[in-house]
Design an enzyme around this catalytic site. Structure first.
Site, PDB file in Angstrom:
ATOM      1  N   LYS A   1       0.772  -1.139  -0.002  1.00 46.39           N
ATOM      2  CA  LYS A   1       0.179  -0.063   0.128  1.00 46.39           C
ATOM      3  C   LYS A   1       0.899   1.303   0.195  1.00 46.39           C
ATOM      4  O   LYS A   1       1.678   1.316   0.663  1.00 46.39           O
ATOM      5  CB  LYS A   1      -0.999  -0.133   1.494  1.00 46.39           C
ATOM      6  CG  LYS A   1      -1.882   1.093   1.303  1.00 46.39           C
ATOM      7  CD  LYS A   1      -3.166   0.773   2.496  1.00 46.39           C
ATOM      8  CE  LYS A   1      -3.891   2.103   2.429  1.00 46.39           C
ATOM      9  NZ  LYS A   1      -5.131   1.988   3.482  1.00 46.39           N
TER      10      LYS A   1
ATOM     11  N   SER B   1     -10.020   2.282   2.602  1.00 43.81           N
ATOM     12  CA  SER B   1      -9.206   2.759   1.546  1.00 43.81           C
ATOM     13  C   SER B   1      -8.081   1.968   1.027  1.00 43.81           C
ATOM     14  O   SER B   1      -7.306   2.435   0.202  1.00 43.81           O
ATOM     15  CB  SER B   1      -8.311   3.885   2.691  1.00 43.81           C
ATOM     16  OG  SER B   1      -7.529   3.286   3.529  1.00 43.81           O
TER      17      SER B   1
ATOM     18  N   SER C   1     -10.415  -0.193   6.734  1.00 44.76           N
ATOM     19  CA  SER C   1      -9.692   0.045   5.571  1.00 44.76           C
ATOM     20  C   SER C   1      -9.308  -1.237   5.114  1.00 44.76           C
ATOM     21  O   SER C   1      -8.738  -1.134   4.002  1.00 44.76           O
ATOM     22  CB  SER C   1      -8.855   1.128   5.451  1.00 44.76           C
ATOM     23  OG  SER C   1      -9.512   2.274   5.361  1.00 44.76           O
TER      24      SER C   1
END
Ligand code: GLN
Length: 498
Positions: free
Chosen positions: A78, A158, A182
Site C-alpha cells: 500500500k 481505503s 480500511s
C-alpha cells in the site's frame, strides 16, 4: 500447470521451496499480469526492476538453502508505507513526488524475510474513504462484476488498490492499513481475507499517519493461512513507535486448524441494523448455525454503545488527522505551490491545491472539534464514549471468546453512482469501526455471494492481542463457506478474464 499468479502465498512458498519454479518466473508472471490489467489502476508505482533484482537474489538464496519466511514471494505494498528511494504518495497530490529516505518498519520486516515487492498500491487519499474514489491517482476498479450488470464497481477503501490487486492475482498478497475498516471492508468487497491486528501489533513507524490512535497495518490475502503468514512477518515490537506493543505473538499453528469445538461465540444484538439487506443477516445467521453444528456455543450478547461508535469515530479520526496533516505545508514534503509569495500564501495555496475534498472535509471537522469552546463538547466527550465502547467489549469477553458480525452493511457499489452524501459513505464502516475504537484484532472472511453475485464477508472480533482466536474462527468460517475466489470463477471478472 496452474498459472503461477493464481497460487496462494503458501502454495507459492511450497512451490519455490520444491524448486517447481523460480522466484524470477513467478515475479515475471505477476509483472506480465499487472501490465495486462493496468486498467484496474491498482498500482500507482510499479517497481519491476527492483522486483526482478530481488527475485534474482531470492533464487540464489533458495538454491543455497538460505530461504527466509517469504523468500521470493511477490507482494504489493500500500502506498502509505514509506519505501526508501521509491515514491510514496499516500494517494495524495501533496505527496505526489515524495521519495522517502527511509523504509517503514512493516515493509522492512517484509523485505528482511525475502519478499519481492512488485510496486506501490493505489489507495484513498491519506486512507480517508471507503471506495477508493478519493485518490489523486484516480479510482481503482473492483475486478469483480455483478451477474446482472457490467457496471464498474468500487473495490472498497481505503486499501482498494490492495484488494483489487490481490483479487485479480496482480500479487500474491498485499499490505493494507485499517483505521476504521480500511482492510476489512475492501477485503469484503473483493472476496478476500483482511486482518486488522490489535492496535500496537504492527509498528506505525514510516507509515503515513491518518489517525494515530487507530491506524494499524495488516494483510489482505487470498486465504486465512496466508493472512497468518503475512501477519507473522509484518508484526514486531518496535522501539521507534511509542505505541508498539511488546506483547508476544500467539502461536497460530493450532488456531489455523479452525477447530471451534467449545468456542464461545458472541453474537451482538446491536449489529442487526435497520435497513440491512436480508441476505447479509441470513448469511450471518447461517454461519452461526453451521459453527454451532461444529460444536461452538453461540451466545447472544449486547454491546450497548455500538450505535455511538461511528459518530465518535468521525470526531476522533478527523481530530487526529487535522493534527497529523498540519505537517504538509509546502516546506518540508512533496508538493509546493509555485506561485506563492510569502509564507502564509505558501501554506494556503499548497494546501488548497495539494489536498483533495475529502481530506479537506476531515481537516475542517477535526479543527472544529478541537477548537477552544468545542473541545469539551466534541473531542473530550468522544474520548469518554470511546472508553465506554472499550468497556462493552471487556464485559462481553467475560462471557465469550470471540464475536461474530457482518463486515459491511452492503456489497460493492458502482464507481459512477456512489453515495453522494458523505454520511451514507461513512455508514460503510458501521460494523468495522467499533473494533478499531477498542484496538481489537478483527478479521473479515468471504462468506458468500449476494443475490447479484458479489462477495460478502463476515467478521470475527477477538480480545486484544488474541489474533490466534480471530484466525481460529476465520479458518473455520473459510472452511464452512468454501468460497471460490474471483480467479477460480472467471466469468465474474470484469473485462471477461481474456
Ligand atoms: N472509511 C473510513 C474513513 O474514511 C476508514 C478509513 C480507514 O480505515 N483508513 O475514515
Amino acid at each position: 500447470m496452474t498459472e503461477l499468479t493464481s497460487l496462494t502465498l503458501l502454495e507459492a512458498k511450497k512451490g519455490l521451496e520444491a524448486k517447481e519454479f523460480s522466484a524470477v518466473e513467478i515475479t515475471q508472471a505477476h509483472l506480465d499480469r499487472m501490465a495486462k490489467f493496468e486498467s484496474l489502476n491498482a498500482y500507482i508505482t510499479p517497481t519491476p526492476d527492483q522486483a526482478l533484482a530481488q527475485a534474482k537474489a531470492s533464487d540464489e538464496r533458495l538454491a543455497n538453502g538460505k530461504a527466509r519466511k517469504l523468500e521470493g514471494l511477490p507482494i504489493g505494498m500500500k502506498d502509505l508505507f514509506c519505501s526508501k528511494g521509491i515514491k510514496t504518495t499516500a494517494g495524495s497530490k501533496i505527496l505526489h513526488n515524495f521519495v522517502p529516505s527511509y523504509e517503514s518498519t512493516v515493509s522492512q520486516n517484509l523485505l528482511d524475510e525475502g519478499s519481492v515487492v512488485l510496486g506501490k498500491l493505489n489507495m484513498d487519499e491519506f486512507a480517508m474513504g471507503s471506495a477508493n474514489l478519493t485518490s489523486h491517482f484516480g479510482p481503482v476498479l473492483n475486478p469483480w462484476k455483478a451477474n446482472d450488470s457490467d457496471e464498474a464497481l468500487v473495490p472498497g477503501g481505503s486499501s482498494g488498490g490492495s484488494s483489487a490487486a490481490v483479487a485479480a492475482d496482480l500479487c500474491l498478497a498485499a499490505t493494507g492499513s485499517d483505521t476504521g475498516g480500511s482492510i476489512r471492508q475492501p477485503a469484503t468487497f473483493c472476496g478476500l481475507v483482511g486482518l486488522k491486528p490489535s492496535y500496537g501489533r504492527c509498528s506505525r513507524w514510516g507509515m503515513v499517519a491518518f489517525a494515530s490512535s487507530l491506524d494499524q497495518a495488516g494483510p489482505l490475502t487470498k486465504t486465512v493461512e496466508d493472512s497468518a503468514l503475512m501477519l507473522d512477518v509484518m508484526a514486531s515490537y518496535d522501539p521507534k513507535d511509542a505505541t508498539s506493543a511488546p506483547e508476544e505473538m500467539p502461536d497460530f499453528t493450532t488456531a489455523l486448524k479452525g477447530d471451534v469445538k467449545g468456542l464461545k461465540i458472541g453474537v451482538p444484538s446491536e449489529y442487526v441494523m435497520d435497513g440491512m439487506p436480508a441476505e447479509i443477516k441470513a448469511l450471518w445467521e447461517k454461519m452461526a448455525l453451521d459453527l454451532k453444528a461444529e460444536g461452538a456455543e453461540i451466545i447472544d450478547i449486547s454491546l450497548p454503545h455500538t450505535h455511538y461508535a461511528l459518530p465518535t469515530y468521525y470526531i476522533i479520526a478527523p481530530a487526529e488527522a487535522s493534527s497529523n496533516l498540519a505537517r504538509y505545508d509546502g516546506v518540508r514534503y512533496g508538493f509546493r505551490h509555485p506561485d506563492a509569495k510569502g509564507i502564509e500564501e505558501l501554506y494556503k495555496l499548497t494546501r488548497t491545491e495539494g489536498f483533495g475534498d475529502e481530506v479537506k472535509r476531515r481537516i475542517l471537522i477535526g479543527t472544529h472539534v478541537l477548537s477552544a469552546g468545542y473541545y469539551d463538547a466534541y473531542y473530550l466527550k468522544a474520548q469518554k464514549v470511546r472508553r465506554l465502547i472499550v468497556h462493552d467489549f471487556e464485559a462481553a469477553y467475560e462471557k465469550v471468546d470471540i464475536i461474530l458480525t457482518p463486515t459491511t452493511p452492503n456489497a460493492a457499489f458502482s464507481v459512477k453512482n456512489p453515495p453522494t452524501d458523505p454520511v451514507v459513505m461513512f455508514l460503510n464502516d458501521i460494523f468495522t469501526v467499533p473494533a478499531s475504537m477498542a484496538g481489537l484484532p478483527a478479521i473479515s472472511v468471504p462468506a458468500g455471494l449476494s443475490g447479484n453475485g458479489l462477495p460478502l464477508g463476515l467478521q470475527a472480533i477477538g480480545p486484544k492481542f488474541q489474533e490466534d482466536q480471530v484466525l481460529r474462527l476465520g479458518a473455520a468460517m473459510e472452511r464452512i463457506a468454501a468460497f471460490s475466489r474471483l480467479t477460480q470463477n472467471p466469468s465474474a471478472m470484469i473485462g471477461a478474464a481474456s
